[in-house]
Design a protein around this motif. Structure first.
Motif: not given
Length: 94
Positions: A8-32
């Protein structure tokens, strides 16, 4: 730590990393997308301003030719859409 807790701890860490990556991708797409929209709006505004400036310049040139040919101010106003005061100002500057 039990296997289940570690899982569960690893799963939560993976979710947190995925959220960070998704935000970064969303910001990049939004800027473009934002830049593209901004460029399109800027071009449209520039074209509109250029067209307006060109029209005003053309009207001024025609007005000056009419003045040069001694047309009466009311007649020039009728054909150019300029006020009689604007025409008289051009007559004085000529």
């Amino acid at each position: 730590m039990t296997f289940r807790e570690q899982y569960w701890e690893e799963l939560e860490e993976a979710k947190a990393e995925a959220r960070v990556e998704a935000r970064a991708e969303g910001l990049a797409e939004g800027r473009v997308e934002g830049l593209a929209e901004g460029r399109a709006e800027g071009l449209a505004e520039g074209r509109a301003e250029g067209a307006k400036a060109g029209l005003e310049k053309g009207i001024r040139q025609v007005t000056l030719m009419m003045i040069k040919n001694n047309l009466p101010t009311p007649e020039i106003a009728k054909y150019t859409g300029l006020s009689e005061k604007e025409i008289e100002d051009l007559r004085e500057r000529k």
